[in-house]
Design a protein around this motif. Structure first.
Motif: not given
Length: 401
Positions: A321, A333, A356, A360
């Motif tokens: 990430c 991720s 991740c 996100h």
């Protein structure tokens, strides 16, 4: 602050704490007196716990806890005038001294109740003495650890599982979905799987850094979601309905592009357009032609997916990430489009970054922004309320050079 003032305040704290604990002991002794009478039935209650709950304005569970504590320290007067000692006399003495709190009593009782009935009285007395003496000086966490060690030494074999239990453990999982789509669950799983899950949760629920203010229960909840999110991409999952398990969100394409309206999940729960756009960031879109009655007339193929070679390149570049200070590896991720594919963004390395699941969400639903440097490395611009200068940040945990 002067040493004299500091000493005064700490002395007041000690005295107040002792007074609270002595008051709790007085409460237990009052319940001990009730235990020797038929006061509950005389007052019209079927159980003493219900009388205590109503009188003290506490829950029945709290009342039952009080009764258990009182029973452990109750001395009984026989008709001949003989006093039968309490089941745990050293615990009673410590409570009268005002040195134990409720949690310490809970731990001591839990350990003492687990000692096998076949254990000698001398060993039982030694166990009680050790736990009570320790509780006079140490916090409840230390008492609990020593209690586990005592039980392991007293009953080294423990309750041995039967062969049938080992061959087919009775795992259980109960859940329900509420109207908003949230899942509420309870259950039990066998020790080996529990150890594996514990290891995963321990790794995934670590704080992202000093700025991670999520409470432990939230970090664990996020970790469970990460495990599910990762498992659904596993090639080992069985097929259901001709396809591997996946999340289906149905939404009008024009609304999806515009970021308005709601998407509907298979279970009936609805997601706002912003959440649907986040899901579409690293997922296939299957176009359907519907008639006026919303009946599918034609179904196209899935389109706009990250290729395996692109994913390998992303893994090699970001190594996990890319959000600042996030330690999660690439396998946990998603591939995020910096400029959304729905807005014309390309599915290429210059427009993608690994994030991740938690970060996100943050990128899609907060003021954080991500952009690419001239060297093709993702960097993140914090909101002004975090950094008024909005100095870009990178995840240096994964960038070993």
């Amino acid at each position: 602050m002067s040493n004299a003032r500091l000493a005064e305040l700490t002395q007041k704290l000690t005295e107040s704490t002792t007074a609270v604990r002595q008051a709790y002991t007085s409460l237990l002794l009052a319940i001990v007196d009730m235990l020797s009478t038929d006061i509950a039935h005389e007052a019209g209650y079927s159980r003493l716990s219900m009388l205590i709950a109503d009188t003290a304005r506490i829950t029945p569970r709290q009342a039952a806890r009080l009764i258990k504590h009182a029973e452990a320290i109750a001395e009984v007067m026989t008709p001949t005038g003989h006093v039968t000692p309490a089941r745990l006399p050293m615990l009673r003495e410590a409570l009268l001294d005002g040195v134990l709190d409720i949690e310490q009593v809970d731990v001591i009782l839990r350990v003492m109740n687990k000692i096998p009935a076949s254990t000698s009285s001398d060993t039982v007395d030694l166990a009680e003495k050790h736990l009570v003496d320790l509780a006079r000086e140490a916090p409840v966490s230390v008492v609990a650890k020593h209690g586990e060690a005592l039980l392991a030494r007293i009953d080294q074999d423990g309750d041995q599982p039967q062969d049938a239990e080992l061959a087919e453990p009775k795992n259980a999982f109960r859940y329900r979905r509420d109207q908003a789509g949230w899942m509420h669950f309870t259950g039990t799983i066998e020790p080996e799987s529990a150890e594996e899950l514990d290891a995963m949760l321990g790794a995934l629920a670590k704080p992202d850094g000093p700025s991670d203010e999520r409470p432990v229960v939230q970090r664990l909840g996020d970790a469970i979601c990460d495990v599910v999110h990762h498992a659904i991409d596993s090639p080992e999952l069985p097929v259901r309905g001709g396809e591997k398990p996946h999340l289906n969100a149905t939404m009008d394409y024009a609304d999806l592009v515009a970021g308005v309206g709601m998407a509907t999940l298979e279970g009936g729960a609805q997601l706002p357009a912003a959440a649907a756009r986040r899901i579409a960031c690293d997922a296939g879109i299957v176009p359907m032609v519907m008639n006026g009655a919303s009946v599918p007339m034609d179904v196209g193929r899935t389109r706009r997916l990250v290729t395996p070679k692109q994913r390998a390149a992303l893994n090699a570049r970001d190594q996990g990430c890319a959000f600042p200070n996030c330690p999660l590896p690439a396998r946990w991720s998603d591939a995020h489009h910096i400029t959304s594919w729905l807005d014309g963004g390309s599915t290429n390395l210059a427009n993608m970054v690994l994030l991740c699941r938690r970060h996100h969400r943050i990128i899609h639903h907060s003021e954080w922004q991500v952009r690419m440097t001239g060297a093709g490395i993702p960097e993140f611009v914090p909101p002004r309320w975090i950094d008024p200068l909005q100095i870009p940040r990178r995840n240096l945990l994964h960038q070993r050079e």
